[in-house]
Design a protein around this motif. Structure first.
Motif, short mmCIF file in Angstrom:
data_model
loop_
_atom_site.label_atom_id
_atom_site.label_comp_id
_atom_site.label_asym_id
_atom_site.label_seq_id
_atom_site.Cartn_x
_atom_site.Cartn_y
_atom_site.Cartn_z
N MET A 1 -3.92 4.87 0.69
CA MET A 1 -4.14 5.00 -0.74
C MET A 1 -3.22 6.06 -1.34
O MET A 1 -2.68 5.90 -2.44
CB MET A 1 -5.59 5.37 -1.02
N VAL A 2 -3.02 7.17 -0.60
CA VAL A 2 -2.11 8.21 -1.06
C VAL A 2 -0.67 7.70 -1.06
O VAL A 2 0.12 7.97 -1.96
CB VAL A 2 -2.25 9.46 -0.18
N LYS A 3 -0.34 6.95 -0.03
CA LYS A 3 1.02 6.43 0.12
C LYS A 3 1.30 5.30 -0.86
O LYS A 3 2.41 5.20 -1.41
CB LYS A 3 1.21 5.95 1.56
N HIS A 4 0.30 4.44 -1.06
CA HIS A 4 0.47 3.26 -1.91
C HIS A 4 -0.70 3.16 -2.90
O HIS A 4 -1.62 2.35 -2.70
CB HIS A 4 0.54 1.99 -1.07
N PRO A 5 -0.71 3.97 -3.95
CA PRO A 5 -1.83 3.93 -4.91
C PRO A 5 -1.94 2.57 -5.60
O PRO A 5 -0.94 1.93 -5.92
CB PRO A 5 -1.48 5.04 -5.90
#
Length: 333
Positions: A116-120
């Motif tokens: 989620m942090v990498k690909h919001p």
């Protein structure tokens, strides 16, 4: 699911056009009794201020987000689209997801915190608008047009199914460029508990889908949604603001799709004609929009739709999705 001969089954759908405000967008959606919303597709075909045409698709289920593609669609229908983003470890989000929220609004978010942090990803659904944001590549708002949800109820063997397709106007940006026009929405598949929507009866029936939106000189919208399927199965809806909507099924829908076949084995649909409700609509291919599923034999093309004898739209967007090329509707040239 047991084997079922859809070619020889007399399958008739109950089709209606309803308003998005009547739709339940929650994970507990029970609008088709005994069925649940197993799979949803957010989709858009958009033009941007940098002069490009994009197709954007995202699939979400009750527990995950996957099958995302953003690609630039060339005007040469034999040229492959240029992929911008697809889901995966080094691209956009693919994986478990959770639905949040109460009341009429629901939001789906990645359940894998590291990813989620990498690909919001932020997708929220409500009766009045759909927000769809992914990293720096998709930032759009879809607004359902009045009375523009095609609702398809198909009871009976081998399994009852339901389908809704909501058509929307679009604002926002794709790949960093502001949207200047387009048409999109959300499609939702319903099936019996324990059965994947992709293996349901509706998946067996699908051969061709046509979806279009057009804006006329006075600012009014015209929209259409037509499916051609196995065994003479067909559904079609049409709505132009200020006119009574048209709904037709099976024998009341006439169709012809023209293909161009090349000596190297390549083929593309180049035009089509749909007749129902006393009106005839001509589709002309303008862009190759084949997505990742093209490797499965599925084709997408974008085009224009013009009603025979009707007003010429100032803007028009349409897609033809080909799941199975039927001999009775296909003609080589």
């Amino acid at each position: 699911m047991s084997s079922f001969d859809v070619e020889n089954a007399d399958i008739i759908a109950d089709v209606s056009l309803v308003d998005a405000s009547t739709q339940d967008h929650s994970t507990g959606d029970k609008q088709f009794p005994g069925l649940h919303n197993d799979l949803s597709f957010l989709w858009a075909m958009v033009d941007t201020e940098d002069g490009k045409r994009y197709e954007v698709v995202r699939s979400v289920s009750q527990s995950c987000a996957y099958d995302f593609t953003v690609h630039e669609c060339p005007t040469d229908i034999w040229e492959k689209p240029r992929g911008i983003r697809i889901p995966g470890e080094h691209d956009l989000y693919w994986g478990p997801a959770v639905w949040l929220g109460r009341g009429e609004r629901r939001r789906i978010t990645p359940a894998n915190f590291d990813m989620m942090v990498k690909h919001p990803m932020n997708i929220s659904l409500s009766p009045t608008k759909y927000i769809w944001q992914e990293e720096d590549v998709v930032d759009i708002e879809l607004t359902p047009l009045p009375g523009n949800v095609t609702r398809i109820d198909v009871p009976g063997d081998p399994d009852p199914v339901g389908y809704t397709s909501t058509g929307c106007s679009i604002t926002g940006s794709v790949n960093g460029s502001t949207i200047t026009g387009g048409y999109g929405g959300i499609d939702r598949m319903y099936c019996i508990p324990g059965l994947s929507a992709q293996l349901s009866k509706i998946a067996q029936l699908e051969h061709y889908w046509f979806v279009w939106g057009a804006i006329h000189e006075d600012g009014t919208w015209e929209t259409g949604n037509a499916m051609l399927g196995a065994g003479g199965y067909a559904t079609a809806t049409w709505h132009r603001q200020g006119f009574d909507p048209i709904i037709a099924t099976n024998d009341d829908v006439e169709s012809k799709v023209l293909w161009e076949d090349r000596e190297n084995g390549e083929s593309q649909p180049v035009s089509a004609r749909l007749t129902f409700g006393g009106r005839t609509f001509d589709f002309t291919t303008t862009h190759n929009a084949a997505a990742q599923a093209a490797s499965l034999g599925i084709k997408w093309v974008h085009g224009t739709v013009q009603e025979e004898g009707g007003p010429v739209p100032v803007q028009t967007w349409s897609t033809m999705e080909v799941i199975i090329r039927r001999a009775e509707t296909a003609t080589s040239r």
